[in-house]
Write a protein that holds these residues in place. Sequence first.
Motif, PDB file in Angstrom:
ATOM      1  N   LEU A 148      30.352  34.513  43.121  1.00 18.75           N
ATOM      2  CA  LEU A 148      31.605  33.787  42.930  1.00 18.75           C
ATOM      3  C   LEU A 148      31.571  32.877  41.708  1.00 18.75           C
ATOM      4  O   LEU A 148      32.604  32.664  41.062  1.00 18.75           O
ATOM      5  CB  LEU A 148      31.969  32.993  44.180  1.00 18.75           C
ATOM      6  CG  LEU A 148      32.476  33.844  45.338  1.00 18.75           C
ATOM      7  CD1 LEU A 148      32.795  32.984  46.553  1.00 18.75           C
ATOM      8  CD2 LEU A 148      33.690  34.656  44.942  1.00 18.75           C
ATOM      9  N   ALA A 151      32.143  35.306  38.831  1.00 17.95           N
ATOM     10  CA  ALA A 151      33.552  35.707  38.855  1.00 17.95           C
ATOM     11  C   ALA A 151      34.457  34.550  38.428  1.00 17.95           C
ATOM     12  O   ALA A 151      35.421  34.757  37.675  1.00 17.95           O
ATOM     13  CB  ALA A 151      33.933  36.186  40.253  1.00 17.95           C
ATOM     14  N   ILE A 155      37.211  34.531  35.516  1.00 21.96           N
ATOM     15  CA  ILE A 155      38.608  34.226  35.854  1.00 21.96           C
ATOM     16  C   ILE A 155      39.103  33.038  35.043  1.00 21.96           C
ATOM     17  O   ILE A 155      40.241  33.029  34.562  1.00 21.96           O
ATOM     18  CB  ILE A 155      38.769  33.991  37.369  1.00 21.96           C
ATOM     19  CG1 ILE A 155      38.643  35.324  38.108  1.00 21.96           C
ATOM     20  CG2 ILE A 155      40.099  33.305  37.695  1.00 21.96           C
ATOM     21  CD1 ILE A 155      38.540  35.202  39.614  1.00 21.96           C
TER      22      ILE A 155
END
Length: 190
Positions: A148, A151, A155
């Motif tokens: 995460l 990611a 993002i």
Amino acid sequence: MNLIETILLSVSLAIDCFTVSVTSGIILHRIQWGTFLRMAFFFGLFQALMPFLGWLGASRFQHLIEAYDHWIAFALLAFLGIRMIRAQFKEEETASFNPTSLKVTLALAVATSIDALAIGISFAFAGFKQLESLWMPLTSIGIASFVLSLAGSLIGVFFGKRFHLRVEIFGGLVLIGIGIKILVEHLFLQ
């Protein structure tokens, strides 16, 4: 704790890492794989290490408060969940920091893993008696935080802040839900 609960807990703990990584991606404005991988590694490491340290400390005095352990686990998880949700409604502070700095990365890794220390304490009160029983949750927490975080950095570079609110609230609600489940199991199902 079953596999689904472990995954939900892991993702909930990784939300802070995700949020910080999104912010770092926004600040950097471009993909910097070295920085993103280093941040993800340290976030994953500290998120996995802190619950172990919390469990280690709490397991030494568990016998003294075993009758109240489910209330302690519930209170810790509910507190962390509510804190995570409340943070979304506070005005965001604009912090000036350099995500490429190792010192900043380590400070962020420690700061985002403080909640995981409390989770480790709740592990001792939720039935994790042996070190071997922690292998799956700690590994899951570390991997979720790594993934995460990576990611989130990407993002942040590509999409900005538009996922921020829903993710934090979801993580807080999951922590509260797991706390309620522990409480209900101890009060009504034993």
